[in-house]
Design an enzyme around this catalytic site. Structure first.
Site, short mmCIF file in Angstrom:
data_model
loop_
_atom_site.label_atom_id
_atom_site.label_comp_id
_atom_site.label_asym_id
_atom_site.label_seq_id
_atom_site.Cartn_x
_atom_site.Cartn_y
_atom_site.Cartn_z
N ASP A 137 0.84 -1.19 0.00
CA ASP A 137 0.00 0.00 0.00
C ASP A 137 0.87 1.25 0.00
OD1 ASP A 137 -2.19 -1.64 0.19
OD2 ASP A 137 -2.45 -1.37 2.35
N LYS A 138 0.33 2.31 -0.52
CA LYS A 138 1.07 3.58 -0.58
C LYS A 138 1.71 3.93 0.76
CE LYS A 138 0.33 8.56 -1.10
NZ LYS A 138 -0.66 9.63 -1.36
#
Length: 322
Positions: A137-138
């Protein structure tokens, strides 16, 4: 897309008729499609927008798939844990998107990899995802492996898709409360939440099977928070965040799955650290797998970023697991 002209269309210019037939497409887009030969009228290609139409003509407009934008190489520093001719293992920082998408066309890991690896990544795994085998995830930091050639990409992609038992992937997370039992597994299909399509959720029907193993490795005496080590048996979107929230122990500071917790008894400086963190307290610490060329099992450990270490310190949790 098919449209049969009507009596009211007779004598009208082609571009005006098409604008009424397919209002979801802009006039400039329709003109470009026509001039590029994507429109036939009664089986004949028409490439002029000014022709007049007759009633009862059958128009067939082909919409070609959108061409993916080609990411540009950008000189962005990477924390390289290991590199050889076949692969690259990095410690991805939180805040970095893995591959370009709408709203994130630059500054991604792919942009950085294109500059770091040069032409060796060309065509490996597709235009927009060159070399990418898996992702984080970012706002999750930690270890990622990237393939540098077709052989490595095929082997690693197959391993991550079909042979997860032979991949070592451990994460460390800070969660609210203390899970009980202190060690166990969380099984539950994960899919889009029916209440909020921007979130994932554990579903009773549908979704994809997901399995997370967890172990509490430290907790505060007052049970406000604990450190949990998680091992993934599957790789679903937001898996650890969703599974831990599902058992009532969401990740500290998670802006999507965590409810606010009272921390008034913490010092003002500790409260400020928590308030300003703005992302889930999660780090992909360990990544191990069989090297695609030699078959040797290799393992790497990604150091925690400074801002996550500050969260541990703010909650008076030790870093004994490092």
């Amino acid at each position: 897309m098919v449209y049969v002209t009507r009596s009211e269309d007779a004598g009208e210019r082609l571009d005006r008729v098409l604008a009424r037939a397919w209002p979801q497409e802009s006039r400039s887009r329709l003109k470009a499609l026509i001039t590029d030969g994507h429109l036939t009228i009664d089986g004949t290609v028409k490439d002029s927008v000014s022709v007049k139409v007759r009633a009862g003509q059958t128009m067939l407009l082909e919409i070609p798939p959108a061409e993916p934008a080609i990411p540009e190489a950008e000189t962005i520093a990477l924390d390289v844990l290991y590199e050889d001719d076949d692969l690259l293992v990095i410690n991805k920082p939180a805040g970095m998107v893995v591959h370009p998408a709408a709203g994130n066309e630059s500054g991604t890991l792919v942009n950085a990899l294109l500059a770091h690896c040069g032409d060796s990544l060309s065509g490996i795994g597709g235009v927009k995802r060159p070399g990418i085998v898996h992702r984080l995830d970012k706002d999750t930091s930690g270890a990622m492996v990237v393939a540098k050639n077709d052989m490595a990409h095929r082997a690693l992609s197959r391993l991550f898709a079909e042979d997860k038992e032979n991949i070592e992937r451990t994460y460390v997370a800070i969660v609210w409360g203390v899970p009980s039992p202190a060690e166990g597994k969380i099984a539950g299909n994960i899919g889009r939440s029916p209440r909020n399509r921007k979130k994932m959720a554990v579903l009773t029907t549908g979704g994809k099977p997901a399995l997370t193993y967890y172990k509490v490795i430290e907790n505060r005496p007052d049970s406000l928070a604990s450190v949990v080590k998680c091992r993934l048996a599957t790789g679903r979107t937001h898996q650890i965040r969703v599974h831990m929230a599902h058992i009532g122990h969401s990740l500290v500071c998670d802006p999507v799955y965590s409810k606010s917790r009272p921390v008034r008894h913490l010092s003002p400086s500790s409260q400020a650290v928590l308030a300003n963190f703005g992302k889930q307290a999660l780090h992909a610490q360990t990544l191990g797998f069989a090297h695609p060329r030699t078959g040797e099992f290799i393992s790497f450990k990604a150091p925690l970023p400074d801002d996550l270490i500050a969260i541990y310190m703010a909650l008076n949790l030790s870093l004994s697991f490092i």
